[in-house]
Design a protein around this motif. Structure first.
Motif, PDB file in Angstrom:
ATOM      1  N   ASN A   1       0.676  -1.133   0.073  1.00  0.00           N
ATOM      2  CA  ASN A   1       0.090  -0.175   0.041  1.00  0.00           C
ATOM      3  C   ASN A   1       0.716   1.226  -0.068  1.00  0.00           C
ATOM      4  N   PHE A   2       0.503   2.202  -0.753  1.00  0.00           N
ATOM      5  CA  PHE A   2       0.982   3.650  -1.102  1.00  0.00           C
ATOM      6  C   PHE A   2       2.526   3.563  -1.289  1.00  0.00           C
ATOM      7  N   VAL A   3       2.947   2.441  -2.207  1.00  0.00           N
ATOM      8  CA  VAL A   3       4.085   2.248  -2.789  1.00  0.00           C
ATOM      9  C   VAL A   3       4.141   2.814  -4.028  1.00  0.00           C
ATOM     10  N   GLU A   4       5.036   3.519  -4.664  1.00  0.00           N
ATOM     11  CA  GLU A   4       5.307   3.983  -6.175  1.00  0.00           C
ATOM     12  C   GLU A   4       6.697   3.475  -6.755  1.00  0.00           C
ATOM     13  N   THR A   5       6.431   2.783  -7.871  1.00  0.00           N
ATOM     14  CA  THR A   5       7.571   2.414  -8.541  1.00  0.00           C
ATOM     15  C   THR A   5       7.692   2.764  -9.943  1.00  0.00           C
ATOM     16  N   LYS A   6       8.845   3.342 -10.352  1.00  0.00           N
ATOM     17  CA  LYS A   6       9.104   3.492 -11.833  1.00  0.00           C
ATOM     18  C   LYS A   6      10.452   3.025 -12.247  1.00  0.00           C
ATOM     19  N   LYS A   7      10.322   2.451 -13.540  1.00  0.00           N
ATOM     20  CA  LYS A   7      11.598   1.830 -14.049  1.00  0.00           C
ATOM     21  C   LYS A   7      12.506   0.925 -12.824  1.00  0.00           C
ATOM     22  N   ALA A   8      11.497   0.327 -12.365  1.00  0.00           N
ATOM     23  CA  ALA A   8      12.143  -0.641 -11.258  1.00  0.00           C
ATOM     24  C   ALA A   8      11.840  -2.080 -11.680  1.00  0.00           C
ATOM     25  N   ILE A   9      13.057  -2.761 -11.579  1.00  0.00           N
ATOM     26  CA  ILE A   9      13.075  -4.327 -11.701  1.00  0.00           C
ATOM     27  C   ILE A   9      13.167  -5.089 -10.471  1.00  0.00           C
ATOM     28  N   ILE A  10      12.037  -5.632 -10.043  1.00  0.00           N
ATOM     29  CA  ILE A  10      11.794  -6.272  -8.729  1.00  0.00           C
ATOM     30  C   ILE A  10      12.058  -7.622  -8.835  1.00  0.00           C
ATOM     31  N   GLY A  11      12.937  -8.367  -8.179  1.00  0.00           N
ATOM     32  CA  GLY A  11      13.308  -9.719  -8.365  1.00  0.00           C
ATOM     33  C   GLY A  11      12.177 -10.497  -7.666  1.00  0.00           C
ATOM     34  N   GLU A  12      12.353 -11.968  -7.805  1.00  0.00           N
ATOM     35  CA  GLU A  12      11.500 -12.766  -7.388  1.00  0.00           C
ATOM     36  C   GLU A  12      11.550 -12.852  -5.747  1.00  0.00           C
ATOM     37  N   GLY A  13      10.157 -13.031  -5.471  1.00  0.00           N
ATOM     38  CA  GLY A  13       9.946 -13.010  -4.012  1.00  0.00           C
ATOM     39  C   GLY A  13      10.421 -11.694  -3.158  1.00  0.00           C
ATOM     40  N   SER A  14      10.789 -10.525  -3.943  1.00  0.00           N
ATOM     41  CA  SER A  14      11.058  -9.449  -3.087  1.00  0.00           C
ATOM     42  C   SER A  14      10.085  -8.471  -2.688  1.00  0.00           C
ATOM     43  N   LYS A  15      10.052  -7.935  -1.581  1.00  0.00           N
ATOM     44  CA  LYS A  15       8.884  -7.154  -0.915  1.00  0.00           C
ATOM     45  C   LYS A  15       9.193  -5.794  -0.923  1.00  0.00           C
ATOM     46  N   ILE A  16       8.167  -4.800  -1.348  1.00  0.00           N
ATOM     47  CA  ILE A  16       8.140  -3.236  -0.847  1.00  0.00           C
ATOM     48  C   ILE A  16       6.890  -3.012  -0.092  1.00  0.00           C
ATOM     49  N   ASN A  17       6.567  -3.305   0.961  1.00  0.00           N
ATOM     50  CA  ASN A  17       5.473  -3.458   1.732  1.00  0.00           C
ATOM     51  C   ASN A  17       4.593  -2.112   1.669  1.00  0.00           C
ATOM     52  N   HIS A  18       5.336  -1.029   2.308  1.00  0.00           N
ATOM     53  CA  HIS A  18       4.497   0.048   2.237  1.00  0.00           C
ATOM     54  C   HIS A  18       5.281   1.421   2.173  1.00  0.00           C
ATOM     55  N   LEU A  19       4.346   2.476   1.720  1.00  0.00           N
ATOM     56  CA  LEU A  19       4.963   3.580   1.877  1.00  0.00           C
ATOM     57  C   LEU A  19       6.503   3.950   1.506  1.00  0.00           C
ATOM     58  N   SER A  20       6.715   3.437   0.141  1.00  0.00           N
ATOM     59  CA  SER A  20       7.850   3.522  -0.097  1.00  0.00           C
ATOM     60  C   SER A  20       7.836   3.981  -1.683  1.00  0.00           C
ATOM     61  N   TYR A  21       8.962   4.883  -2.353  1.00  0.00           N
ATOM     62  CA  TYR A  21       9.198   5.055  -3.588  1.00  0.00           C
ATOM     63  C   TYR A  21      10.589   4.341  -4.261  1.00  0.00           C
ATOM     64  N   VAL A  22      10.400   3.594  -5.295  1.00  0.00           N
ATOM     65  CA  VAL A  22      11.545   2.796  -5.931  1.00  0.00           C
ATOM     66  C   VAL A  22      11.612   3.313  -7.216  1.00  0.00           C
ATOM     67  N   GLY A  23      12.532   3.968  -7.566  1.00  0.00           N
ATOM     68  CA  GLY A  23      12.684   4.386  -9.016  1.00  0.00           C
ATOM     69  C   GLY A  23      13.939   4.388  -9.536  1.00  0.00           C
TER      70      GLY A  23
ATOM     71  N   ALA B   1      15.819   1.506 -10.360  1.00  0.00           N
ATOM     72  CA  ALA B   1      16.371   0.587  -9.474  1.00  0.00           C
ATOM     73  C   ALA B   1      16.365  -0.853 -10.007  1.00  0.00           C
ATOM     74  N   ILE B   2      17.210  -1.536  -9.545  1.00  0.00           N
ATOM     75  CA  ILE B   2      17.117  -3.116  -9.931  1.00  0.00           C
ATOM     76  C   ILE B   2      17.567  -3.658  -8.454  1.00  0.00           C
ATOM     77  N   ILE B   3      16.343  -4.354  -8.281  1.00  0.00           N
ATOM     78  CA  ILE B   3      16.274  -5.307  -6.838  1.00  0.00           C
ATOM     79  C   ILE B   3      16.405  -7.046  -7.150  1.00  0.00           C
ATOM     80  N   GLY B   4      17.121  -7.490  -6.233  1.00  0.00           N
ATOM     81  CA  GLY B   4      17.448  -8.861  -6.612  1.00  0.00           C
ATOM     82  C   GLY B   4      16.169  -9.771  -5.997  1.00  0.00           C
ATOM     83  N   LYS B   5      16.671 -11.161  -5.633  1.00  0.00           N
ATOM     84  CA  LYS B   5      15.608 -12.059  -5.170  1.00  0.00           C
ATOM     85  C   LYS B   5      15.474 -11.755  -3.729  1.00  0.00           C
ATOM     86  N   ASN B   6      14.446 -12.082  -3.211  1.00  0.00           N
ATOM     87  CA  ASN B   6      14.034 -12.208  -1.783  1.00  0.00           C
ATOM     88  C   ASN B   6      14.470 -10.941  -0.977  1.00  0.00           C
ATOM     89  N   THR B   7      14.567  -9.889  -1.256  1.00  0.00           N
ATOM     90  CA  THR B   7      14.884  -8.653  -0.677  1.00  0.00           C
ATOM     91  C   THR B   7      13.767  -8.024  -0.060  1.00  0.00           C
TER      92      THR B   7
END
Length: 454
Positions: free
Chosen positions: A344-366, A368-374
């Motif tokens: 909830n209330f997460v914004e992403t832009k040009k973000a590659i988010i890996g398998e099983g990774s979580k951005i659970n709340h109130l964040s901005y990720v632009g 970015a490249i994020i690996g697995k289970n992060t």
């Protein structure tokens, strides 16, 4: 044989009460005239001519990327006069198909039927039977049931007004005949205009067979003159889209509360709740669940993914078994791998988010490249913009980012690393390291709290 398609779009549309030309008002998010053009392009060897008048500059701008020829009708003197403006640019040996920019839902199959009739030297005329034909020109037939004329309502007798078969205005004519007939039109009628429909009587007098076709449904030839009619056509169109989705395997909580403004492809067992809007090209794989009030544009949603309420997704690729929302904003260039979660209330832009990774709340990720289970903690942002340039944040596998952290790009955080809550990270964090970057806490005793002045 060349088919010249003449689309009449010069009218003011005063009943719309708008500064926008009538034909640029939208059905399903697309200008009415664009619907006509898109269907007309299915006709083989077609050359498109759009007759413009009121709001000509706006139309030219809106259709600037289309492959077509604009024809200016400086004075609006009737449909016959409008078609005549395009004649200098047509192939005299071909066929002319006449369409209307404010009749947006005519199918290409219907158009092709008329063109095929004209290719045999006949006049193809599209008519429709209406329970209430008021306002339409009536189709007049002789004792042999052959069409011999069209009489506009203002010129019709009481007996002719009882006729329920009416003219849609859409027709296909051998161009050579049209070139001969249009100069013979007269404006001696109740409107003082040059009626295109008068060529029907000319054809009958000269022994040209007038073959009628009928649309699949009344709405296919329904024109728009005001915003009430526009809304009626919109709702009918949306109901057809909803029925298609259901036949393709989607369950709709309420077919009247889903809007398709483009093309949606669904696999089986898709569930779509109320007030969902689809724009552009959207693909929903098997088992997808879309909760209420979501907007999804030009995106692919993978198998068994759940899009929670009030989420907006645009130009994104969402993998299978993902969990997105509620109240998430997924901006262009985002890719979620299998099992990723954006809360909830997460914004992403040009973000590659890996398998099983979580951005659970109130964040901005632009950017970015994020690996697995992060795990990205609440309130984390990637500071990707320095006021001039965008830079990349790279985060490895099994990283833990504590809450309220700022990752100042360009920066890299290695796999297995941990970032303490409240940190501002400006330098690389190596694999398995703990990074803490925050001001040391100071506690002061005997501190006097401010008091309100008397």
């Amino acid at each position: 044989m060349t088919t010249d398609i003449v689309i009449l779009a010069a009218g003011q549309g005063s009943r719309m009460k708008s500064s926008l030309p009538k034909v640029l008002h939208a059905v399903a998010g697309k200008p009415m005239v664009k619907h006509v053009l898109d269907q007309a392009r299915h006709i083989d060897e077609a050359k498109l001519h759009v007759v413009i008048g009121h709001g000509a500059e706006l139309l030219e701008k809106a259709l600037s990327e289309e492959q077509l020829m604009f024809v200016l009708q400086e004075e609006q003197l009737g449909t016959g006069h409008a078609v005549a403006q395009a004649l200098p640019n047509v192939d005299p040996e071909g066929i002319t198909l006449i369409l209307y920019g404010d009749v947006p839902l005519t199918r290409s199959e219907t158009m092709q039927q008329l063109v095929s009739i004209a290719a045999q030297g006949n006049l193809g005329l599209l008519t429709v039977h209406l329970q209430n034909p008021s306002g339409y020109g009536r189709i007049i037939r002789n004792q042999d049931n052959h069409v011999v004329a069209i009489v506009e309502q203002k010129d019709a007798s009481d007996e002719q007004l009882k006729v329920t078969e009416v003219n849609t205005g859409i027709m296909a004519v051998p161009t050579g005949l049209l070139l001969a007939w249009l100069p013979e039109l007269s404006s001696n009628n109740a409107q003082g205009e040059y009626y295109l429909t008068d060529i029907i009587a000319m054809a009958a007098d000269q022994g040209v067979f007038i073959e009628t076709q009928h649309p699949g449904c009344e709405q296919e030839v329904q024109g728009v003159n005001n915003r009430v009619q526009l809304a009626e056509l919109e709702r009918w169109y949306q109901l057809q889209q909803a029925q298609t989705l259901m036949l393709d395997g989607a369950t709709l909580a309420d077919p009247a509360r889903v809007d398709v403004r483009g093309k949606v492809t669904v696999a089986g067992d898709v569930v779509i709740d109320v007030n969902v809007v689809f724009e552009g090209n959207v693909v929903l794989e098997r088992g997808v669940i879309i909760e209420p009030n979501c907007i999804i544009k030009n995106s692919v949603i993978g198998e068994n993914t759940r899009i929670k309420a009030n989420t907006m997704i645009e130009d994104a690729d969402i993998g299978s078994d993902c969990d997105v929302g509620p109240f998430a904003r997924i901006r262009p260039g985002t890719q979620l791998a299998t099992g990723a979660k954006v809360g909830n209330f997460v914004e992403t832009k040009k973000a590659i988010i890996g398998e099983g990774s979580k951005i659970n709340h109130l964040s901005y990720v632009g950017d970015a490249i994020i690996g697995k289970n992060t795990n990205i903690g609440a309130g984390t942002i990637t500071c990707n913009y320095d006021g001039v340039n965008k830079s990349l944040t790279q985060i490895g596998d099994q990283v833990f980012i504590g809450s309220n952290s700022a990752l100042v790009a360009p920066v890299k955080i290695g796999s297995g690393a941990t970032v303490g809550a409240g940190s501002t990270i400006t330098k690389e964090v190596a694999e398995s390291q703990l990074a803490v970057a925050r001001v040391k806490q100071t506690n002061l005793s005997n501190w006097q709290r401010p008091v309100k002045k008397s």
